[in-house]
Enzyme design. Structure first.
Site, PDB file in Angstrom:
ATOM      1  N   TYR A 164       0.828  -1.210   0.000  1.00 37.73           N
ATOM      2  CA  TYR A 164       0.000   0.000   0.000  1.00 37.73           C
ATOM      3  C   TYR A 164       0.860   1.257   0.000  1.00 37.73           C
ATOM      4  O   TYR A 164       1.801   1.398   0.779  1.00 37.73           O
ATOM      5  CB  TYR A 164      -0.925   0.034   1.215  1.00 37.73           C
ATOM      6  CG  TYR A 164      -1.658   1.354   1.355  1.00 37.73           C
ATOM      7  CD1 TYR A 164      -2.728   1.657   0.520  1.00 37.73           C
ATOM      8  CD2 TYR A 164      -1.255   2.303   2.289  1.00 37.73           C
ATOM      9  CE1 TYR A 164      -3.389   2.874   0.621  1.00 37.73           C
ATOM     10  CE2 TYR A 164      -1.905   3.519   2.400  1.00 37.73           C
ATOM     11  CZ  TYR A 164      -2.971   3.802   1.553  1.00 37.73           C
ATOM     12  OH  TYR A 164      -3.603   5.009   1.650  1.00 37.73           O
ATOM     13  N   HIS A 194      -3.663  16.427  -3.293  1.00 35.42           N
ATOM     14  CA  HIS A 194      -4.011  16.615  -1.890  1.00 35.42           C
ATOM     15  C   HIS A 194      -3.736  18.043  -1.413  1.00 35.42           C
ATOM     16  O   HIS A 194      -4.092  18.391  -0.278  1.00 35.42           O
ATOM     17  CB  HIS A 194      -3.254  15.623  -1.015  1.00 35.42           C
ATOM     18  CG  HIS A 194      -3.798  14.218  -1.084  1.00 35.42           C
ATOM     19  ND1 HIS A 194      -4.163  13.618  -2.265  1.00 35.42           N
ATOM     20  CD2 HIS A 194      -4.042  13.290  -0.109  1.00 35.42           C
ATOM     21  CE1 HIS A 194      -4.594  12.389  -2.021  1.00 35.42           C
ATOM     22  NE2 HIS A 194      -4.549  12.174  -0.725  1.00 35.42           N
ATOM     23  N   ASN A 307       1.581  12.180   5.426  1.00 31.90           N
ATOM     24  CA  ASN A 307       0.714  11.359   6.262  1.00 31.90           C
ATOM     25  C   ASN A 307       1.157  11.444   7.714  1.00 31.90           C
ATOM     26  O   ASN A 307       2.129  10.827   8.116  1.00 31.90           O
ATOM     27  CB  ASN A 307       0.761   9.901   5.776  1.00 31.90           C
ATOM     28  CG  ASN A 307      -0.486   9.131   6.174  1.00 31.90           C
ATOM     29  OD1 ASN A 307      -1.224   9.554   7.051  1.00 31.90           O
ATOM     30  ND2 ASN A 307      -0.722   8.007   5.524  1.00 31.90           N
ATOM     31  N   TYR A 395     -15.309  34.458  45.736  1.00 27.71           N
ATOM     32  CA  TYR A 395     -14.669  33.274  45.180  1.00 27.71           C
ATOM     33  C   TYR A 395     -13.584  33.621  44.152  1.00 27.71           C
ATOM     34  O   TYR A 395     -12.609  32.893  44.002  1.00 27.71           O
ATOM     35  CB  TYR A 395     -15.702  32.385  44.493  1.00 27.71           C
ATOM     36  CG  TYR A 395     -16.684  31.698  45.420  1.00 27.71           C
ATOM     37  CD1 TYR A 395     -16.590  31.830  46.805  1.00 27.71           C
ATOM     38  CD2 TYR A 395     -17.710  30.920  44.900  1.00 27.71           C
ATOM     39  CE1 TYR A 395     -17.492  31.203  47.638  1.00 27.71           C
ATOM     40  CE2 TYR A 395     -18.625  30.282  45.730  1.00 27.71           C
ATOM     41  CZ  TYR A 395     -18.508  30.433  47.094  1.00 27.71           C
ATOM     42  OH  TYR A 395     -19.412  29.815  47.919  1.00 27.71           O
ATOM     43  N   ARG A 398     -10.688  34.255  46.556  1.00 33.30           N
ATOM     44  CA  ARG A 398     -10.420  33.206  47.533  1.00 33.30           C
ATOM     45  C   ARG A 398     -10.136  31.851  46.876  1.00 33.30           C
ATOM     46  O   ARG A 398      -9.362  31.043  47.387  1.00 33.30           O
ATOM     47  CB  ARG A 398     -11.630  33.088  48.469  1.00 33.30           C
ATOM     48  CG  ARG A 398     -11.345  32.247  49.683  1.00 33.30           C
ATOM     49  CD  ARG A 398     -12.536  31.986  50.569  1.00 33.30           C
ATOM     50  NE  ARG A 398     -13.756  32.707  50.295  1.00 33.30           N
ATOM     51  CZ  ARG A 398     -14.963  32.211  50.569  1.00 33.30           C
ATOM     52  NH1 ARG A 398     -15.080  31.012  51.095  1.00 33.30           N
ATOM     53  NH2 ARG A 398     -16.045  32.918  50.307  1.00 33.30           N
ATOM     54  N   PHE A 444      -1.713   7.552  12.187  1.00 31.01           N
ATOM     55  CA  PHE A 444      -2.011   8.859  11.611  1.00 31.01           C
ATOM     56  C   PHE A 444      -3.257   9.496  12.216  1.00 31.01           C
ATOM     57  O   PHE A 444      -3.537  10.674  11.985  1.00 31.01           O
ATOM     58  CB  PHE A 444      -2.225   8.730  10.099  1.00 31.01           C
ATOM     59  CG  PHE A 444      -3.218   7.659   9.732  1.00 31.01           C
ATOM     60  CD1 PHE A 444      -4.575   7.816   9.963  1.00 31.01           C
ATOM     61  CD2 PHE A 444      -2.777   6.460   9.188  1.00 31.01           C
ATOM     62  CE1 PHE A 444      -5.484   6.822   9.651  1.00 31.01           C
ATOM     63  CE2 PHE A 444      -3.682   5.454   8.864  1.00 31.01           C
ATOM     64  CZ  PHE A 444      -5.040   5.636   9.097  1.00 31.01           C
ATOM     65  N   GLU A 529     -12.074   6.190   5.097  1.00 29.59           N
ATOM     66  CA  GLU A 529     -11.638   6.939   6.277  1.00 29.59           C
ATOM     67  C   GLU A 529     -12.907   7.379   6.995  1.00 29.59           C
ATOM     68  O   GLU A 529     -13.332   8.528   6.920  1.00 29.59           O
ATOM     69  CB  GLU A 529     -10.760   8.117   5.845  1.00 29.59           C
ATOM     70  CG  GLU A 529      -9.496   7.635   5.128  1.00 29.59           C
ATOM     71  CD  GLU A 529      -8.785   8.718   4.331  1.00 29.59           C
ATOM     72  OE1 GLU A 529      -9.224   9.894   4.384  1.00 29.59           O
ATOM     73  OE2 GLU A 529      -7.803   8.401   3.647  1.00 29.59           O
TER      74      GLU A 529
END
Length: 655
Positions: A164, A194, A307, A395, A398, A444, A529
């Site tokens: 792959y 991409h 990646n 508060y 404190r 990834f 994905e």
């Protein structure tokens, strides 16, 4: 011989200059002559003598005087923009934005190196690399691992194995086997296709961090990158040649594909790049001007470059470093506000916090004591109300150890995750040279840093939430016993009225930004994905939340210092007087209304540069040292006891 790169309309031209005594006007004419020569229609220009033009630096857009000599006005390899009368700015040209980036304004080539091995980089190191403080070099051990992993990949290609991302397509196309002759094209196509991000580019600092982190991950030796390509990336980093990386487009699995693709695209000599000399220009010209060549991708190298979770993690590193800086300064700001509001130090007694021993809570209470405890730092303001009838404080004063404390513990938790991620191999497939195989996995996936950064935003936001309430107390005369909105002649002057509104608006924005992005997931890549982290947005909005926190605390610090003016001639403790003096070195007291934004920006810069912390830290350290000496009560944050004290109780206020 000096050489200059000149941008005319849609062309970049390299212009050599044998005689540096010639003028800028001559250089412009020579560039125009070459431009006309390269155009079939002469670029629409009939004669040079009729052309009127101006020449600017690409970096900063500074206009150059045509009568100045080249040697007086320019440096070798400067990038210039020539604009002819009647032209409009090319849509392909992206000018630098002066003042946007510290690196743009003041970059100096660093002399020191950080040696990367893929295992020991920290978030602090990464931020310093982003600031341009270091160059990068690889350790010999890292180089050996990189070479071994590459040799395995070359063997896989030679043996025509189906693996792959090396000899197949990607995502939905994982079962498509690619012919050996097209493996180089496969990797180039991957990066180009991409590179689909949108939005403004990352700043030079953040792009340097992104590039540095990718180099560190590749240096681990599990990605299959060649040593030649990795060295080319390091050379680009060291020359500060930085790709155009849009900030939007990653879903955080499979890694930060879009931004890392843009990062790789520039290194290939495509798209745009930035350098301190050129500003934004075509990548191939920026590389050439620095004596660099575009990288040529080998099998799997495109995938190795894009990646991983480096966009999420590099922005996360900046976020966690800035969060840590503002958290410890928040204690100092709150301590000053407590003084102005004439609060009590009883709530910071070490024995209270020893009974609920969260590290962050103990640390914050200790800092308050180190700045306020009367035996160490007498305060005239504190003495003025020692015998008042107030029993306890609100508060927002404190409970600072409890509220600020969990922020500190959150930051520590997130920093541990970010530092682990910085030194993790996060691409796919992994190349195990020692086992002689590649293995597909899911490192990834950005869920770890995404969840951590969502948590960071939620935690750090509380510093602004409680700070805004203290600002309200400072501005409200019924709560502060000070003039309304901290100004004389109220009505004629509005003082801090709208500064408080600004703080309130930032806190409200943060409430929306703190909604976790990592609870969302959208299936992508044709359902291959099918679960993603949305970590890129988690990182970007964490940074926005932290910036808002810094700005709110800047307003509180301004307001507290203004409150001090109404308590004079009384003085606060020595360390807090030093903080007051620091603020007054950049912002004068508020006598009557004036333009306030510059004051907020100036104090925000003090916090960004951690100057408030650096002023107070010596006193905090000295206090801890004194407590650690024989016979002292063990109440430092690193050494506390649950046993009753043997020495008399320290004098505290309101007793």
């Amino acid at each position: 011989m000096p050489r200059f790169t000149v941008h005319i309309r849609d062309e970049w031209l390299a212009i050599p200059c044998r005689d540096p005594t010639k003028t800028i006007h001559w250089l412009g004419l020579e560039a125009l002559r070459r431009y006309i020569k390269n155009k079939p229609d002469n670029g629409g220009i009939t004669t040079l003598k009729d052309v009127r033009f101006v020449v600017r630096r690409c970096q900063g857009q500074g206009l150059l005087d045509g009568e100045d000599t080249i040697e007086d006005a320019l440096e070798d390899n400067d990038f210039l923009e020539l604009a002819m009368e009647g032209d409009t700015m090319s849509t392909e040209f992206i000018p630098s934005q002066p003042g946007v980036s510290h690196l743009t304004a003041a970059y100096r080539e660093p002399k020191d190196n950080i040696c990367m091995d893929g295992n020991s980089l920290t978030s602090t190191d990464l931020v310093n690399l982003g600031r341009g403080l270091y160059k990068i070099k690889l350790t010999p051990e890292a180089e050996t691992k990189v070479v071994q992993a590459r040799e395995l990949l070359d063997t896989i290609v030679k043996e025509n194995k189906v693996v792959y991302g090396i000899t197949t397509g990607f995502g939905k196309f994982a079962r498509t086997v690619i012919p050996v002759g097209k493996l180089k094209e496969l990797q180039e196509n991957l990066v180009r296709s991409h590179s689909a991000g949108v939005g403004n580019p990352l700043s030079p600092e953040r792009t340097r961090m992104l590039l540095a982190l990718r180099i560190n991950v590749l240096a681990k030796g599990y990605s299959g990158i060649s040593l030649e390509t990795l060295h080319a990336m390091i050379q680009a980093f060291n020359a500060s040649c930085l790709s155009f990386v849009p900030e939007k487009g990653t879903v955080g699995a499979s890694g930060d594909l879009a931004p890392l693709s843009h990062l790789a695209l520039g290194l290939m000599g495509e798209g745009r790049m930035w350098s301190p000399n050129s500003g934004w220009a075509d990548a191939k010209y920026v590389l050439e001007a620095h004596g660099l060549k575009p990288i040529v991708l080998r099998p799997k190298e495109g995938l190795a470059l894009i990646n991983g979770t480096q966009m999420i993690t590099s922005l996360g590193a900046e976020a966690v470093e800035r969060a840590q800086a503002i958290a410890r300064q928040a204690d100092i700001v709150a301590a000053l506000t407590l003084e102005v509001l004439k609060g009590s130090t009883k709530a910071f007694d070490s024995e209270i916090h020893a009974l609920r021993p969260h590290p962050g809570q103990i640390e914050v209470a200790f800092r308050f004591r180190s700045l306020l405890e009367s035996d160490h730092h007498p305060s005239e303001i504190a003495e003025s109300h020692r015998f008042c009838d107030r029993v306890q404080d609100a508060y927002t004063m404190r409970c600072c150890p409890q509220v600020h404390g969990i922020v500190n513990d959150t930051i520590d938790f997130v920093k541990n995750i970010i530092n682990t991620e910085i030194n993790s191999a996060t691409d796919n497939p992994m190349v195990f040279a020692e086992r002689g195989e590649t293995i597909s996995g899911g490192n990834f996936h950005g869920e770890y840093p995404a969840k951590a950064l969502d948590y960071l935003a939620i935690g750090v936001h509380e510093l602004a939430s409680i700070s805004e309430r203290r600002i309200e107390r400072l501005c409200n005369p019924s709560l502060s016993e000070l003039p309304a909105f901290l100004v004389n002649e109220g009505g004629l002057n509005s003082g801090f009225m709208i500064a408080h509104c600004t703080a309130a608006s930032l806190v409200s924005e943060n409430k929306v930004l703190c909604h976790p992005s990592s609870v969302d997931s959208l299936s992508t890549s044709a359902a291959t994905e099918d679960h993603v982290s949305m970590g890129g947005w988690a990182a970007r909005k964490a940074l926005r939340v932290i910036e808002h926190v810094e700005q709110v605390l800047a307003i509180e610090l301004l307001a507290a210092c203004q409150g001090i003016e109404f308590l004079r001639p009384l003085r606060t403790t020595t360390p807090l007087e030093k903080v007051y003096d620091l603020v007054r070195s950049v912002v004068r007291p508020w006598i009557k209304d004036r333009f306030m934004s510059p004051d907020i920006e100036a104090v925000h810069r003090l916090l960004l540069d951690q100057k408030v912390w650096h002023v107070a830290k010596p006193y905090i350290d000295k206090y801890e040292t004194q407590l650690s000496s024989p016979g002292s009560r063990p109440i430092s944050p690193t050494s506390f006891s649950l046993e009753p004290p043997l020495s008399p109780r320290k004098r505290v206020r309101h007793e």
